[in-house]
Scaffold this motif. Structure first.
Motif, PDB file in Angstrom:
ATOM      1  N   PRO A   1      49.953  52.582   8.242  1.00 57.55           N
ATOM      2  CA  PRO A   1      50.776  52.437   9.456  1.00 57.55           C
ATOM      3  C   PRO A   1      50.388  53.384  10.583  1.00 57.55           C
ATOM      4  O   PRO A   1      50.437  53.020  11.744  1.00 57.55           O
ATOM      5  N   TRP A   2      49.956  54.611  10.250  1.00 51.82           N
ATOM      6  CA  TRP A   2      49.619  55.561  11.316  1.00 51.82           C
ATOM      7  C   TRP A   2      48.390  55.132  12.093  1.00 51.82           C
ATOM      8  O   TRP A   2      48.262  55.427  13.276  1.00 51.82           O
TER       9      TRP A   2
ATOM     10  N   ILE B   1      52.190  52.323  14.325  1.00 52.93           N
ATOM     11  CA  ILE B   1      53.439  51.596  14.160  1.00 52.93           C
ATOM     12  C   ILE B   1      54.638  52.509  14.357  1.00 52.93           C
ATOM     13  O   ILE B   1      55.575  52.172  15.063  1.00 52.93           O
ATOM     14  N   PHE B   2      54.609  53.684  13.721  1.00 51.39           N
ATOM     15  CA  PHE B   2      55.770  54.566  13.778  1.00 51.39           C
ATOM     16  C   PHE B   2      55.570  55.818  14.619  1.00 51.39           C
ATOM     17  O   PHE B   2      56.531  56.484  14.971  1.00 51.39           O
ATOM     18  N   LYS B   3      54.337  56.129  14.959  1.00 57.31           N
ATOM     19  CA  LYS B   3      54.053  57.340  15.733  1.00 57.31           C
ATOM     20  C   LYS B   3      52.787  57.113  16.544  1.00 57.31           C
ATOM     21  O   LYS B   3      51.736  56.780  15.989  1.00 57.31           O
ATOM     22  N   GLY B   4      52.914  57.271  17.851  1.00 53.21           N
ATOM     23  CA  GLY B   4      51.749  57.099  18.705  1.00 53.21           C
ATOM     24  C   GLY B   4      50.773  58.242  18.526  1.00 53.21           C
ATOM     25  O   GLY B   4      51.167  59.373  18.255  1.00 53.21           O
ATOM     26  N   LEU B   5      49.492  57.955  18.683  1.00 54.37           N
ATOM     27  CA  LEU B   5      48.479  58.996  18.519  1.00 54.37           C
ATOM     28  C   LEU B   5      48.493  59.974  19.690  1.00 54.37           C
ATOM     29  O   LEU B   5      48.320  61.170  19.503  1.00 54.37           O
ATOM     30  N   ASP B   6      48.676  59.466  20.901  1.00 52.41           N
ATOM     31  CA  ASP B   6      48.678  60.333  22.077  1.00 52.41           C
ATOM     32  C   ASP B   6      50.025  61.029  22.261  1.00 52.41           C
ATOM     33  O   ASP B   6      50.097  62.183  22.648  1.00 52.41           O
ATOM     34  N   LYS B   7      51.088  60.325  21.954  1.00 55.83           N
ATOM     35  CA  LYS B   7      52.446  60.850  22.107  1.00 55.83           C
ATOM     36  C   LYS B   7      53.288  60.180  21.013  1.00 55.83           C
ATOM     37  O   LYS B   7      53.296  58.946  20.925  1.00 55.83           O
TER      38      LYS B   7
ATOM     39  N   SER C   1      56.262  59.303  20.622  1.00 52.97           N
ATOM     40  CA  SER C   1      57.212  58.261  21.018  1.00 52.97           C
ATOM     41  C   SER C   1      56.524  56.961  21.469  1.00 52.97           C
ATOM     42  O   SER C   1      57.174  55.941  21.618  1.00 52.97           O
ATOM     43  N   ASN C   2      55.209  56.993  21.675  1.00 51.43           N
ATOM     44  CA  ASN C   2      54.459  55.792  22.064  1.00 51.43           C
ATOM     45  C   ASN C   2      54.050  55.012  20.818  1.00 51.43           C
ATOM     46  O   ASN C   2      52.883  54.922  20.478  1.00 51.43           O
ATOM     47  N   SER C   3      55.033  54.422  20.164  1.00 51.84           N
ATOM     48  CA  SER C   3      54.739  53.672  18.950  1.00 51.84           C
ATOM     49  C   SER C   3      55.170  52.220  19.119  1.00 51.84           C
ATOM     50  O   SER C   3      55.983  51.891  19.983  1.00 51.84           O
ATOM     51  N   ILE C   4      54.637  51.380  18.268  1.00 53.02           N
ATOM     52  CA  ILE C   4      55.042  49.974  18.269  1.00 53.02           C
ATOM     53  C   ILE C   4      56.531  49.884  17.942  1.00 53.02           C
ATOM     54  O   ILE C   4      57.277  49.150  18.577  1.00 53.02           O
ATOM     55  N   PHE C   5      56.947  50.674  16.954  1.00 52.68           N
ATOM     56  CA  PHE C   5      58.353  50.656  16.542  1.00 52.68           C
ATOM     57  C   PHE C   5      59.270  50.957  17.725  1.00 52.68           C
ATOM     58  O   PHE C   5      60.236  50.237  17.973  1.00 52.68           O
ATOM     59  N   ASN C   6      59.004  52.028  18.454  1.00 52.76           N
ATOM     60  CA  ASN C   6      59.858  52.397  19.590  1.00 52.76           C
ATOM     61  C   ASN C   6      59.829  51.347  20.693  1.00 52.76           C
ATOM     62  O   ASN C   6      60.807  51.184  21.419  1.00 52.76           O
TER      63      ASN C   6
ATOM     64  N   THR D   1      72.366  49.470  15.572  1.00 52.21           N
ATOM     65  CA  THR D   1      72.974  50.273  14.503  1.00 52.21           C
ATOM     66  C   THR D   1      71.889  50.981  13.710  1.00 52.21           C
ATOM     67  O   THR D   1      70.716  50.588  13.727  1.00 52.21           O
ATOM     68  N   ILE D   2      72.294  52.025  12.979  1.00 59.39           N
ATOM     69  CA  ILE D   2      71.366  52.741  12.116  1.00 59.39           C
ATOM     70  C   ILE D   2      70.871  51.816  11.002  1.00 59.39           C
ATOM     71  O   ILE D   2      69.725  51.907  10.574  1.00 59.39           O
ATOM     72  N   PHE D   3      71.738  50.882  10.564  1.00 61.07           N
ATOM     73  CA  PHE D   3      71.338  49.929   9.531  1.00 61.07           C
ATOM     74  C   PHE D   3      70.222  49.020  10.043  1.00 61.07           C
ATOM     75  O   PHE D   3      69.264  48.749   9.328  1.00 61.07           O
ATOM     76  N   GLY D   4      70.371  48.556  11.270  1.00 60.22           N
ATOM     77  CA  GLY D   4      69.340  47.703  11.861  1.00 60.22           C
ATOM     78  C   GLY D   4      68.032  48.449  12.049  1.00 60.22           C
ATOM     79  O   GLY D   4      66.957  47.918  11.783  1.00 60.22           O
ATOM     80  N   LYS D   5      68.137  49.692  12.493  1.00 62.27           N
ATOM     81  CA  LYS D   5      66.948  50.519  12.695  1.00 62.27           C
ATOM     82  C   LYS D   5      66.220  50.730  11.364  1.00 62.27           C
ATOM     83  O   LYS D   5      65.001  50.584  11.289  1.00 62.27           O
ATOM     84  N   ASN D   6      66.976  51.043  10.323  1.00 64.55           N
ATOM     85  CA  ASN D   6      66.363  51.249   9.006  1.00 64.55           C
ATOM     86  C   ASN D   6      65.756  49.962   8.458  1.00 64.55           C
ATOM     87  O   ASN D   6      64.672  49.981   7.875  1.00 64.55           O
ATOM     88  N   LEU D   7      66.452  48.843   8.648  1.00 68.30           N
ATOM     89  CA  LEU D   7      65.923  47.562   8.178  1.00 68.30           C
ATOM     90  C   LEU D   7      64.633  47.202   8.905  1.00 68.30           C
ATOM     91  O   LEU D   7      63.673  46.710   8.297  1.00 68.30           O
ATOM     92  N   LEU D   8      64.579  47.465  10.200  1.00 70.21           N
ATOM     93  CA  LEU D   8      63.363  47.202  10.969  1.00 70.21           C
ATOM     94  C   LEU D   8      62.207  48.058  10.449  1.00 70.21           C
ATOM     95  O   LEU D   8      61.088  47.571  10.272  1.00 70.21           O
ATOM     96  N   LYS D   9      62.479  49.336  10.177  1.00 76.51           N
ATOM     97  CA  LYS D   9      61.442  50.214   9.628  1.00 76.51           C
ATOM     98  C   LYS D   9      60.934  49.703   8.288  1.00 76.51           C
ATOM     99  O   LYS D   9      59.726  49.660   8.041  1.00 76.51           O
ATOM    100  N   ILE D  10      61.861  49.324   7.423  1.00 74.37           N
ATOM    101  CA  ILE D  10      61.485  48.810   6.106  1.00 74.37           C
ATOM    102  C   ILE D  10      60.650  47.545   6.238  1.00 74.37           C
ATOM    103  O   ILE D  10      59.630  47.368   5.570  1.00 74.37           O
ATOM    104  N   THR D  11      61.075  46.654   7.132  1.00 71.62           N
ATOM    105  CA  THR D  11      60.368  45.387   7.331  1.00 71.62           C
ATOM    106  C   THR D  11      58.955  45.614   7.857  1.00 71.62           C
ATOM    107  O   THR D  11      58.012  44.976   7.400  1.00 71.62           O
ATOM    108  N   LEU D  12      58.802  46.535   8.795  1.00 71.99           N
ATOM    109  CA  LEU D  12      57.475  46.813   9.347  1.00 71.99           C
ATOM    110  C   LEU D  12      56.583  47.518   8.327  1.00 71.99           C
ATOM    111  O   LEU D  12      55.370  47.305   8.297  1.00 71.99           O
TER     112      LEU D  12
END
Length: 79
Positions: free
Chosen positions: A6-7, A11-17, A19-24, A31-42
């Protein structure tokens, strides 16, 4: 073919910054549940057609019934 980490795909962390990630960029969850589900799915994508169709069916049903969608959203936001 080896799976890409993923790195590498930022997907979860931009190389330059961080916060510049696909996820963000695509995270529109409320909701926190939706955020966690999205992370799990990705992090664990599936190619199982039955699972994909089941998720698609649920989403279509919620989008057809705006009142039901809002009710579910409201319940989840208050957890």
């Amino acid at each position: 073919m080896r799976a890409l980490q993923p790195w590498i795909l930022e997907i979860f962390k931009g190389l330059d910054k961080p916060s510049n990630s696909i996820f963000n960029t695509i995270n529109k969850t409320k909701t926190i549940f939706g955020k966690n589900l999205l992370k799990i799915t990705l992090n664990n994508p599936t190619s199982n057609i039955d699972i994909l169709k089941s998720k698609q069916k649920i989403i279509k049903q919620l989008l057809k019934d705006e009142d039901k969608f809002k009710k579910v959203q409201e319940i989840l936001e208050n957890i």
